[in-house]
Design a protein around this motif. Structure first.
Motif, PDB file in Angstrom:
ATOM      1  N   GLU A 183      -1.366   2.688  -2.895  1.00 49.89           N
ATOM      2  CA  GLU A 183      -1.385   3.962  -3.618  1.00 49.89           C
ATOM      3  C   GLU A 183      -0.007   4.601  -3.581  1.00 49.89           C
ATOM      4  OE1 GLU A 183      -4.727   6.415  -2.831  1.00 49.89           O
ATOM      5  OE2 GLU A 183      -3.848   8.177  -3.783  1.00 49.89           O
ATOM      6  N   ASP A 184       0.706   4.392  -2.488  1.00 49.61           N
ATOM      7  CA  ASP A 184       2.016   5.007  -2.285  1.00 49.61           C
ATOM      8  C   ASP A 184       3.120   4.123  -2.874  1.00 49.61           C
ATOM      9  OD1 ASP A 184       3.416   7.104  -0.088  1.00 49.61           O
ATOM     10  OD2 ASP A 184       4.583   5.346  -0.654  1.00 49.61           O
ATOM     11  N   GLY A 185       3.851   4.633  -3.842  1.00 48.65           N
ATOM     12  CA  GLY A 185       4.883   3.845  -4.505  1.00 48.65           C
ATOM     13  C   GLY A 185       6.058   3.512  -3.612  1.00 48.65           C
ATOM     14  N   THR A 186       6.445   4.441  -2.771  1.00 49.03           N
ATOM     15  CA  THR A 186       7.579   4.217  -1.872  1.00 49.03           C
ATOM     16  C   THR A 186       7.286   3.033  -0.952  1.00 49.03           C
ATOM     17  OG1 THR A 186       7.951   6.605  -1.934  1.00 49.03           O
ATOM     18  CG2 THR A 186       9.098   5.362  -0.218  1.00 49.03           C
ATOM     19  N   LEU A 187       6.091   3.039  -0.390  1.00 53.54           N
ATOM     20  CA  LEU A 187       5.696   1.958   0.518  1.00 53.54           C
ATOM     21  C   LEU A 187       5.592   0.635  -0.229  1.00 53.54           C
ATOM     22  CD1 LEU A 187       4.707   1.067   3.334  1.00 53.54           C
ATOM     23  CD2 LEU A 187       2.383   1.632   2.575  1.00 53.54           C
ATOM     24  N   ALA A 188       4.968   0.650  -1.399  1.00 50.54           N
ATOM     25  CA  ALA A 188       4.789  -0.593  -2.163  1.00 50.54           C
ATOM     26  C   ALA A 188       6.139  -1.218  -2.507  1.00 50.54           C
ATOM     27  CB  ALA A 188       3.998  -0.312  -3.439  1.00 50.54           C
ATOM     28  N   ASP A 189       7.106  -0.380  -2.881  1.00 48.13           N
ATOM     29  CA  ASP A 189       8.425  -0.891  -3.239  1.00 48.13           C
ATOM     30  C   ASP A 189       9.089  -1.568  -2.045  1.00 48.13           C
ATOM     31  OD1 ASP A 189      10.622  -1.394  -4.777  1.00 48.13           O
ATOM     32  OD2 ASP A 189      11.252   0.683  -5.013  1.00 48.13           O
ATOM     33  N   ALA A 190       9.078  -0.873  -0.899  1.00 48.01           N
ATOM     34  CA  ALA A 190       9.715  -1.437   0.295  1.00 48.01           C
ATOM     35  C   ALA A 190       9.011  -2.709   0.756  1.00 48.01           C
ATOM     36  CB  ALA A 190       9.714  -0.392   1.419  1.00 48.01           C
ATOM     37  N   LEU A 191       7.685  -2.687   0.725  1.00 47.60           N
ATOM     38  CA  LEU A 191       6.934  -3.862   1.206  1.00 47.60           C
ATOM     39  C   LEU A 191       7.154  -5.079   0.318  1.00 47.60           C
ATOM     40  CD1 LEU A 191       3.470  -2.419   2.358  1.00 47.60           C
ATOM     41  CD2 LEU A 191       5.264  -3.417   3.786  1.00 47.60           C
ATOM     42  N   SER A 192       7.307  -4.880  -0.982  1.00 41.49           N
ATOM     43  CA  SER A 192       7.473  -6.050  -1.858  1.00 41.49           C
ATOM     44  C   SER A 192       8.741  -6.820  -1.493  1.00 41.49           C
ATOM     45  CB  SER A 192       7.476  -5.637  -3.330  1.00 41.49           C
ATOM     46  OG  SER A 192       8.659  -4.959  -3.665  1.00 41.49           O
ATOM     47  N   THR A 193       9.801  -6.092  -1.172  1.00 42.23           N
ATOM     48  CA  THR A 193      11.040  -6.772  -0.752  1.00 42.23           C
ATOM     49  C   THR A 193      10.857  -7.416   0.621  1.00 42.23           C
ATOM     50  OG1 THR A 193      12.356  -5.186  -1.998  1.00 42.23           O
ATOM     51  CG2 THR A 193      13.502  -6.435  -0.284  1.00 42.23           C
ATOM     52  N   ALA A 194      10.240  -6.674   1.536  1.00 37.41           N
ATOM     53  CA  ALA A 194      10.051  -7.214   2.896  1.00 37.41           C
ATOM     54  C   ALA A 194       9.236  -8.498   2.861  1.00 37.41           C
ATOM     55  CB  ALA A 194       9.367  -6.163   3.763  1.00 37.41           C
ATOM     56  N   LEU A 195       8.156  -8.507   2.073  1.00 34.36           N
ATOM     57  CA  LEU A 195       7.314  -9.707   2.003  1.00 34.36           C
ATOM     58  C   LEU A 195       8.077 -10.867   1.382  1.00 34.36           C
ATOM     59  CD1 LEU A 195       4.976  -7.708   2.664  1.00 34.36           C
ATOM     60  CD2 LEU A 195       3.560  -9.054   1.116  1.00 34.36           C
TER      61      LEU A 195
ATOM     62  N   VAL B  15       3.057  -6.215  -4.752  1.00 33.59           N
ATOM     63  CA  VAL B  15       2.356  -5.388  -3.759  1.00 33.59           C
ATOM     64  C   VAL B  15       1.644  -4.252  -4.475  1.00 33.59           C
ATOM     65  CG1 VAL B  15       2.653  -3.799  -1.809  1.00 33.59           C
ATOM     66  CG2 VAL B  15       3.889  -5.963  -1.846  1.00 33.59           C
ATOM     67  N   GLN B  16       0.412  -4.029  -4.083  1.00 29.49           N
ATOM     68  CA  GLN B  16      -0.354  -2.877  -4.564  1.00 29.49           C
ATOM     69  C   GLN B  16      -0.571  -1.913  -3.406  1.00 29.49           C
ATOM     70  OE1 GLN B  16      -3.967  -4.745  -5.877  1.00 29.49           O
ATOM     71  NE2 GLN B  16      -3.192  -5.135  -7.945  1.00 29.49           N
TER      72      GLN B  16
END
Lengths: 137, 348
Positions: free
Chosen positions: B293-305, B290-291
């Protein structure tokens, strides 16, 4: 081959080339060495050893040396030989630090995360044009 | 060979230019690595060495400050340290609201946005399940836990088991029962990236990569060229499956089934769990990057996806504008969102 035997091919080479050719050959040789350094990083000159991110030892990469660092899971052996270094852990479950093998280029790192031991080769800044700057994994 | 007088000089200059040896000072990038958050954290900076000593000292101080911030976050959010504020919440009685640090509450609040949007695929309350499987231990597990214990966990682990209340200054957290315990392994590194970059910028460093165990966040560029990043190929230990060139703030987080796993009866068991089954997610994906700008969001989304799979995952992504993804499926085909930056690398 004795030194005298080198003279003939050298003379042939000198006669068969202009100063420009020789300059080009020299420049190419310099370029090849420089390219090698850019791609691989310059050779390191010293090793830093960290325990829980605290620098506990610095050692020149020349010569041969070995010592033990008290890791969280037991002793971790750090070895230096012929300009390279490696660490060997014995009680780490996956031995990732050991599997890294010998490192000798500036900026290279080997670590045993469960042991809290990290070694890093120093020797000036790393090259600005290495192929990848980081890998997402 | 025909030469004029100036030819050797011209050739020498050409050769030097071709090998990158310009007569001016070369920019340098420096990388410093430390063991933090249970992984290797590296900070790479780019600078010109013209004003060498003063700048190097400022840079060193800036990098040190960023590492201190990551260490502070680890001290707050580690579930491995018995004395961390997060661990104390995990040790507290269930069913009661307990006070917690506003910083922790803020991160949980942001994570819960992804939890709700993903229908519970992203879950920050999996500590008991992770302990049951043993993926947080060394050595990693080699066998599947007793299925009855997983079923028992699942019976009590309902969505909404983690509740925030109180005020912004005095927040409260309630964990419903013993099947819920905090583990921020799927969001804290992203948050640490954000904080580390903020500290670097405060210290006047504007060209850097922070790498927390393979989670990357960039600022600036590498001089007149972009940062060049790789994405690890999930089935080729030393290979990359895509290359990303970026010259602006960007976080890139990859979740895959190859980091911590074991094979049992020809089945791969990895460390990314589906909270709806209690087992490692089997969504048809083997890697998600996941790319954002926000690292917190990218981290959470990568697991969710990763948990949701390609179709539902890309649908979730559309609910978070500015976030993009590259997915590798089990058959090694790739899917990507329209705005994903980067080019896949052809497999050998």
């Amino acid at each position: 081959m004795s030194p005298g035997r080198w003279r003939l091919p050298w003379r042939v080479l000198v006669r068969a080339s202009t100063p420009g050719d020789r300059g080009l050959m020299l420049a190419s040789a310099v370029g090849i060495v420089a390219l090698g350094l850019l791609l691989e990083g310059p050779p390191g000159s010293r090793l830093q050893v960290f325990r829980d991110n605290r620098l506990v030892a610095t050692h020149a990469l020349g010569g041969t040396a070995g010592w033990s660092v008290d890791g969280r899971l037991g002793p971790v052996i750090v070895e230096i030989r012929q300009g390279q270094a490696r660490l060997r852990e014995y009680r780490s479950p996956r031995l990732i630090g050991t599997r890294t093998g010998w490192i000798g280029r500036a900026g290279q790192v080997a670590a045993c995360v469960p042991c809290g031991v990290l070694i890093r080769v120093e020797g000036g800044p790393s090259p600005a044009d290495a192929d990848l700057d980081a890998v997402s994994e | 060979m025909i030469f004029c007088r100036r030819t050797p000089v011209l050739l020498l200059i050409l050769a030097l230019l071709a090998t990158g040896c310009s007569p001016t000072a070369q920019p340098v990038s420096r990388t410093t690595t430390r063991l933090l958050m249970g992984t290797l954290v590296s900070i790479t900076t780019w600078s010109l060495p013209t004003n060498a000593s003063a700048w190097e000292e400022q840079e060193r101080q800036g990098v040190d400050a960023a590492f201190r911030e990551v260490a502070r976050i680890e001290g707050v959010m580690s579930s491995h340290r018995a004395d961390s504020p997060l661990s104390r919440l995990n040790q507290a009685p269930r069913g009661i609201a307990h006070p917690l640090l506003p910083e922790l509450a803020d991160l949980l609040r942001r994570g819960l946005e992804v939890t709700n949007a993903s229908g519970g695929a992203f879950d920050m309350g999996l500590d008991p399940l992770i302990l049951l499987w043993g993926f947080s231990r060394e050595p990693p597990p080699q066998t599947v836990p007793d299925p009855q214990r997983i079923t028992a966990w699942l019976e009590h682990h309902a969505p909404g088991g983690l509740t925030l209340s109180g005020t912004v200054e005095q927040p409260l957290l309630r964990l419903a029962n013993a099947s819920h315990g905090l583990d921020l392994g799927a969001i804290a590194k992203g948050y640490a990236l954000d904080r580390a970059v903020a500290v670097l910028q405060e210290q006047g460093i504007h060209n850097a990569i922070v790498n927390a165990g393979g989670n990357l966040r960039t600022i600036g560029a590498k001089g007149d060229r972009p940062w060049r990043l790789g994405i690890r190929h999930p089935r080729q230990a030393e290979g990359v499956m895509a290359v990303v060139e970026v010259d602006r703030p960007l976080t890139m987080v990859t979740s895959g089934d190859y980091e911590r796993f074991f094979i049992h009866q020809d089945q791969r068991y990895h460390h990314i769990f589906d909270p709806r089954t209690g087992y490692p997610a089997r969504s048809g994906l083997i890697s998600v990057t996941v790319q954002a700008e926000d690292g917190t969001l990218a981290d959470a989304l990568s697991t969710a996806l990763f948990v949701l799979g390609a179709e539902q995952g890309l649908a979730l992504l559309r609910r978070f504008p500015g976030s993009e993804a590259l997915l590798m499926l089990e058959d090694r085909s790739l899917r990507r969102s329209a705005g994903f930056i980067g080019q896949p690398v052809a497999e050998p």
